[in-house]
Design a protein around this motif. Structure first.
Motif, PDB file in Angstrom:
ATOM      1  N   UNK A  46       0.815  -1.212   0.000  1.00 33.49           N
ATOM      2  CA  UNK A  46       0.000   0.000   0.000  1.00 33.49           C
ATOM      3  C   UNK A  46       0.849   1.262   0.000  1.00 33.49           C
ATOM      4  N   UNK A  47       2.019   1.207   0.611  1.00 35.23           N
ATOM      5  CA  UNK A  47       2.868   2.392   0.693  1.00 35.23           C
ATOM      6  C   UNK A  47       3.406   2.822  -0.675  1.00 35.23           C
ATOM      7  N   UNK A  48       3.472   1.912  -1.638  1.00 34.31           N
ATOM      8  CA  UNK A  48       3.922   2.269  -2.980  1.00 34.31           C
ATOM      9  C   UNK A  48       2.823   2.951  -3.791  1.00 34.31           C
ATOM     10  N   UNK A  49       1.569   2.663  -3.463  1.00 33.36           N
ATOM     11  CA  UNK A  49       0.453   3.264  -4.203  1.00 33.36           C
ATOM     12  C   UNK A  49       0.283   4.735  -3.848  1.00 33.36           C
ATOM     13  N   UNK A  50       0.518   5.100  -2.612  1.00 33.59           N
ATOM     14  CA  UNK A  50       0.270   6.469  -2.179  1.00 33.59           C
ATOM     15  C   UNK A  50       1.457   7.391  -2.430  1.00 33.59           C
ATOM     16  N   UNK A  51       2.658   6.863  -2.433  1.00 37.43           N
ATOM     17  CA  UNK A  51       3.849   7.684  -2.556  1.00 37.43           C
ATOM     18  C   UNK A  51       4.169   7.920  -4.035  1.00 37.43           C
ATOM     19  N   UNK A  52       4.077   9.172  -4.472  1.00 38.73           N
ATOM     20  CA  UNK A  52       4.331   9.501  -5.879  1.00 38.73           C
ATOM     21  C   UNK A  52       5.830   9.640  -6.171  1.00 38.73           C
ATOM     22  N   UNK A  53       6.611  10.009  -5.166  1.00 38.19           N
ATOM     23  CA  UNK A  53       8.045  10.217  -5.377  1.00 38.19           C
ATOM     24  C   UNK A  53       8.844   9.012  -4.889  1.00 38.19           C
ATOM     25  N   UNK A  54       8.444   7.836  -5.324  1.00 38.67           N
ATOM     26  CA  UNK A  54       9.113   6.610  -4.914  1.00 38.67           C
ATOM     27  C   UNK A  54      10.401   6.449  -5.712  1.00 38.67           C
ATOM     28  N   UNK A  55      11.458   6.057  -5.032  1.00 37.97           N
ATOM     29  CA  UNK A  55      12.722   5.790  -5.711  1.00 37.97           C
ATOM     30  C   UNK A  55      12.628   4.415  -6.359  1.00 37.97           C
ATOM     31  N   UNK A  56      12.867   4.355  -7.641  1.00 34.07           N
ATOM     32  CA  UNK A  56      12.744   3.087  -8.358  1.00 34.07           C
ATOM     33  C   UNK A  56      14.035   2.298  -8.162  1.00 34.07           C
ATOM     34  N   UNK A  57      13.916   1.186  -7.477  1.00 33.11           N
ATOM     35  CA  UNK A  57      15.053   0.323  -7.178  1.00 33.11           C
ATOM     36  C   UNK A  57      15.240  -0.693  -8.307  1.00 33.11           C
ATOM     37  N   UNK A  58      16.402  -1.355  -8.356  1.00 31.00           N
ATOM     38  CA  UNK A  58      16.597  -2.380  -9.394  1.00 31.00           C
ATOM     39  C   UNK A  58      15.566  -3.508  -9.329  1.00 31.00           C
ATOM     40  N   UNK A  59      15.089  -3.857  -8.145  1.00 29.15           N
ATOM     41  CA  UNK A  59      14.097  -4.927  -8.065  1.00 29.15           C
ATOM     42  C   UNK A  59      12.753  -4.481  -8.635  1.00 29.15           C
ATOM     43  N   UNK A  60      12.411  -3.196  -8.499  1.00 28.36           N
ATOM     44  CA  UNK A  60      11.179  -2.700  -9.107  1.00 28.36           C
ATOM     45  C   UNK A  60      11.311  -2.644 -10.632  1.00 28.36           C
ATOM     46  N   UNK A  61      12.483  -2.305 -11.120  1.00 29.67           N
ATOM     47  CA  UNK A  61      12.711  -2.315 -12.567  1.00 29.67           C
ATOM     48  C   UNK A  61      12.653  -3.744 -13.090  1.00 29.67           C
ATOM     49  N   UNK A  62      13.208  -4.674 -12.339  1.00 29.44           N
ATOM     50  CA  UNK A  62      13.191  -6.079 -12.747  1.00 29.44           C
ATOM     51  C   UNK A  62      11.756  -6.596 -12.811  1.00 29.44           C
ATOM     52  N   UNK A  63      10.923  -6.146 -11.900  1.00 30.68           N
ATOM     53  CA  UNK A  63       9.528  -6.568 -11.891  1.00 30.68           C
ATOM     54  C   UNK A  63       8.800  -6.093 -13.147  1.00 30.68           C
ATOM     55  N   UNK A  64       9.169  -4.919 -13.662  1.00 29.89           N
ATOM     56  CA  UNK A  64       8.498  -4.330 -14.821  1.00 29.89           C
ATOM     57  C   UNK A  64       9.261  -4.581 -16.119  1.00 29.89           C
ATOM     58  N   UNK A  65      10.339  -5.350 -16.069  1.00 28.58           N
ATOM     59  CA  UNK A  65      11.217  -5.496 -17.233  1.00 28.58           C
ATOM     60  C   UNK A  65      10.549  -6.208 -18.398  1.00 28.58           C
ATOM     61  N   UNK A  66       9.654  -7.130 -18.153  1.00 25.06           N
ATOM     62  CA  UNK A  66       8.987  -7.819 -19.269  1.00 25.06           C
ATOM     63  C   UNK A  66       8.146  -6.841 -20.083  1.00 25.06           C
ATOM     64  N   UNK A  67       7.501  -5.899 -19.416  1.00 29.04           N
ATOM     65  CA  UNK A  67       6.724  -4.883 -20.126  1.00 29.04           C
ATOM     66  C   UNK A  67       7.646  -3.966 -20.932  1.00 29.04           C
ATOM     67  N   UNK A  68       8.797  -3.623 -20.365  1.00 21.79           N
ATOM     68  CA  UNK A  68       9.752  -2.754 -21.052  1.00 21.79           C
ATOM     69  C   UNK A  68      10.275  -3.437 -22.312  1.00 21.79           C
ATOM     70  N   UNK A  69      10.583  -4.714 -22.219  1.00 20.17           N
ATOM     71  CA  UNK A  69      11.094  -5.461 -23.379  1.00 20.17           C
ATOM     72  C   UNK A  69      10.040  -5.534 -24.481  1.00 20.17           C
ATOM     73  N   UNK A  70       8.789  -5.772 -24.117  1.00 23.18           N
ATOM     74  CA  UNK A  70       7.749  -5.879 -25.147  1.00 23.18           C
ATOM     75  C   UNK A  70       7.483  -4.544 -25.818  1.00 23.18           C
ATOM     76  N   UNK A  71       7.603  -3.437 -25.081  1.00 25.14           N
ATOM     77  CA  UNK A  71       7.368  -2.133 -25.714  1.00 25.14           C
ATOM     78  C   UNK A  71       8.541  -1.713 -26.587  1.00 25.14           C
ATOM     79  N   UNK A  72       9.754  -2.002 -26.172  1.00 30.95           N
ATOM     80  CA  UNK A  72      10.926  -1.616 -26.954  1.00 30.95           C
ATOM     81  C   UNK A  72      11.152  -2.535 -28.148  1.00 30.95           C
ATOM     82  N   UNK A  73      10.849  -3.797 -27.979  1.00 30.56           N
ATOM     83  CA  UNK A  73      11.128  -4.765 -29.028  1.00 30.56           C
ATOM     84  C   UNK A  73      12.563  -5.255 -28.921  1.00 30.56           C
TER      85      UNK A  73
END
Length: 117
Positions: A46-73
């Motif tokens: 819940x703390x990630x939903x409310x905080x707009x200025x969240x520091x994006x850590x490598x684990x958060x990038x890793x969680x979203x990496x499949x979406x990044x790969x599909x958009x970039x090709x």
């Protein structure tokens, strides 16, 4: 922790160095993609939903990496099936590993034997 940098166990130093280089390359990829990542909080975060200025850590990038790969090709082509390999030659025997003696800790020397006459 999540890149499993220290979890690879092998007796061969060359393989371990290759694994370390591979994990460093993956960390650089995560660092380069940090600006493209979107925070995808899980239901219990819940703390990630409310905080707009969240520091994006490598684990958060890793969680979203499949979406990044599909958009970039990717420039990679799909693998083509080449058939089944023949495997090892019949009668081939792999050389066994060299055995090394176990080095045991010796007993402590007493101070009486070391005294000068």
């Amino acid at each position: 922790q999540r890149l499993l940098m220290t979890s690879y166990l092998t007796p061969d130093v060359h393989h371990e160095e290759n694994w370390f280089k591979l994990t460093l390359l993956s960390y650089v990829n995560l660092w380069a993609a940090r600006k493209l990542a979107v925070v995808l909080p899980r239901d219990w975060e819940q703390y990630l939903k409310t905080n707009k200025s969240i520091k994006i850590t490598p684990s958060l990038v890793q969680r979203d990496f499949s979406r990044i790969i599909t958009t970039l090709g990717t420039f990679a082509k799909f693998p083509k099936r080449r058939g089944f390999s023949s495997g090892r030659i019949k009668g081939y025997k792999k050389a066994p590993r060299t055995r090394h003696d176990v080095i045991k800790k010796g007993s402590k020397k007493s101070t009486e034997n070391l005294k000068a006459p």
